[in-house]
Enzyme design. Structure first.
Site, PDB file in Angstrom:
ATOM      1  N   HIS A 267     -48.246  15.922  37.147  1.00 30.84           N
ATOM      2  CA  HIS A 267     -48.760  14.791  37.913  1.00 30.84           C
ATOM      3  C   HIS A 267     -47.653  13.782  38.204  1.00 30.84           C
ATOM      4  O   HIS A 267     -47.538  13.262  39.318  1.00 30.84           O
ATOM      5  CB  HIS A 267     -49.901  14.103  37.154  1.00 30.84           C
ATOM      6  CG  HIS A 267     -51.206  14.841  37.224  1.00 30.84           C
ATOM      7  ND1 HIS A 267     -51.418  16.016  36.559  1.00 30.84           N
ATOM      8  CD2 HIS A 267     -52.364  14.561  37.891  1.00 30.84           C
ATOM      9  CE1 HIS A 267     -52.656  16.440  36.798  1.00 30.84           C
ATOM     10  NE2 HIS A 267     -53.251  15.577  37.607  1.00 30.84           N
TER      11      HIS A 267
ATOM     12  N   HIS B 201     -50.511  14.083  27.922  1.00 32.68           N
ATOM     13  CA  HIS B 201     -49.062  14.229  27.798  1.00 32.68           C
ATOM     14  C   HIS B 201     -48.486  13.253  26.792  1.00 32.68           C
ATOM     15  O   HIS B 201     -49.091  12.207  26.500  1.00 32.68           O
ATOM     16  CB  HIS B 201     -48.382  14.003  29.155  1.00 32.68           C
ATOM     17  CG  HIS B 201     -48.559  15.114  30.128  1.00 32.68           C
ATOM     18  ND1 HIS B 201     -47.898  16.317  30.010  1.00 32.68           N
ATOM     19  CD2 HIS B 201     -49.340  15.230  31.238  1.00 32.68           C
ATOM     20  CE1 HIS B 201     -48.263  17.110  31.007  1.00 32.68           C
ATOM     21  NE2 HIS B 201     -49.136  16.472  31.762  1.00 32.68           N
TER      22      HIS B 201
END
Length: 407
Positions: A146, A197
């Protein structure tokens, strides 16, 4: 003509050479042995940072960061790109499509080479509000796709707007840069907040994203010129797409990353093949642009209402056609095949993780040295053709319908 054929041949030969060298020398495993322990250590040691950020968890922030993750995801860009083509911004649309494919392939390759874990859940709380996020959670962590995609696509969009805008006001440039930086910052923070993450993944996404963006800005004009007016474009891109499927590294454990990149590689091929054939009819710089008298808002809405159902029908038909043709062709040439998802009758006795390993392991060696016991997962070809057909319809079939309907 000879120079074009030469560099195309050298490019394809270079990829083939890399496939054999990396297979023989086990490059993927050696790189993983060097990098994975270091990254895994950082992921574990950064757990307190993730927990500290998640202490501020709130329903509004959950919705904000989940929504932002959807807006900067690959499915969103895949749905958004047809609108760019149909609005008259063909060059921007095809460049963002190819850049997206490049980012998706590069990011997923690195993910599966390193095979680094995501933050452990628990103690980190993982928020997966959509099915897309649930599938993303099955991938490896480093780098953050992303973050990488957001830097490249928002950065390229800013470059495009500033390059082709008549307004060269310094304050406008600063405002655009500030907006891009804010979106990138919120995207990276959101990935940590959602438990998807660690900090090291975000840093890697930033670094790789900047490198890819810098590279793309230096070559995008040459790439676009080749697509719209080059020689052997469709043939070259077909071979390139085929070889890239075999050049993809084998992950430590199967993940959806290979499926994602094979689909978007198909999208890129469909766009290139369609634009190359119809550039002078539908995609040149003089086509009507939205917000002009030649393409009004009602006319654009009409394009969307006609275009979206058409490409969905083409996607369905492409999938059905591929499911019928590929098994016939494979059986004709004597290639043993199986299907893990699309054709249940081909499942055979290999299921689950074992079938996934067959799909993602040893492609290069199986291609040229397969024995009667090796089986190829036909789903990869079906997925590629399905999305190639969808993308082709966006830039060829649908504009033809627009022309017929005078939209």
């Amino acid at each position: 003509m000879e120079s074009i054929a030469l560099w195309q041949g050298l490019t394809l030969c270079g990829i083939v050479s890399w496939i054999f060298i990396s297979s023989c020398l086990n490059v993927t495993q050696k790189l993983r042995t060097l990098v994975q322990p270091w990254v895994s250590h950082h992921v574990i040691s950064e757990t307190p940072i993730s927990l500290q950020i998640q202490k501020y968890q709130h329903g509004f922030l959950d919705a904000l960061f989940s929504g932002l993750s959807c807006v900067v995801s690959v499915p969103f860009y895949t749905a958004f790109l047809p609108f760019l083509f149909w609005s008259g911004h063909g060059k921007l649309a095809r460049q963002m499509t190819l850049l997206m494919a490049f980012c998706d392939y590069s990011g997923n390759c690195i993910k599966d080479v390193v095979s680094a874990p995501r933050p452990s859940s628990p103690p980190v709380k993982r928020v997966t509000a959509t099915k897309d996020e649930e599938e993303n959670a099955l991938e490896y962590g480093l780098p953050s796709s992303h973050t990488l995609n957001t830097i490249c696509l928002s950065g390229y969009l800013l470059h495009y707007v500033l390059s082709y805008s008549q307004n060269q006001d310094a304050s406008l440039k600063f405002a655009g840069l500030a907006i891009v930086c804010l979106i990138v910052f919120l995207t990276g923070l959101g990935r940590i907040y959602l438990g998807m993450h660690s900090v090291i993944d975000i840093i890697a996404g930033l670094a790789i994203g900047f490198a890819i963006l810098a590279f793309w800005l230096s070559v995008h004009d040459y790439v676009d010129s080749f697509i719209v007016s080059g020689q052997n474009v469709t043939t070259f891109w077909a071979f390139l797409s085929f070889l890239l499927l075999f050049a993809y590294p084998t992950p430590e454990l199967p993940t959806p990353s290979f499926e994602f990149h094979s689909a978007f590689t198909g999208v890129a091929f469909g766009i290139v093949a369609g634009v190359q054939q119809t550039y002078h009819q539908f995609h040149h710089e003089a086509v009507p642009h939205i917000f002009t008298p030649q393409l009004t808002i009602p006319a654009f809405i009409g394009r969307v209402l006609v275009g979206l159902p058409t490409i969905l029908i083409v996607k369905y038909c492409s999938k059905a056609l591929a499911k019928w043709i590929l098994p016939v062709v494979s059986n004709t040439v004597g290639i043993p095949i199986k299907s893990t998802r699309y054709i249940p009758m081909l499942n055979g006795s290999v299921t689950g993780k074992e079938s996934e390993k067959i799909k993602q392991s040893g492609y290069a060696m199986k291609l040229l040295f397969f024995s009667s016991q090796d089986t190829f997962d036909v789903d990869t070809g079906i997925r590629f053709l399905q999305y190639s057909g969808l993308a082709w319809s966006v830039v060829d079939l649908v504009p033809s319908i627009f022309s017929y309907l005078r939209l």
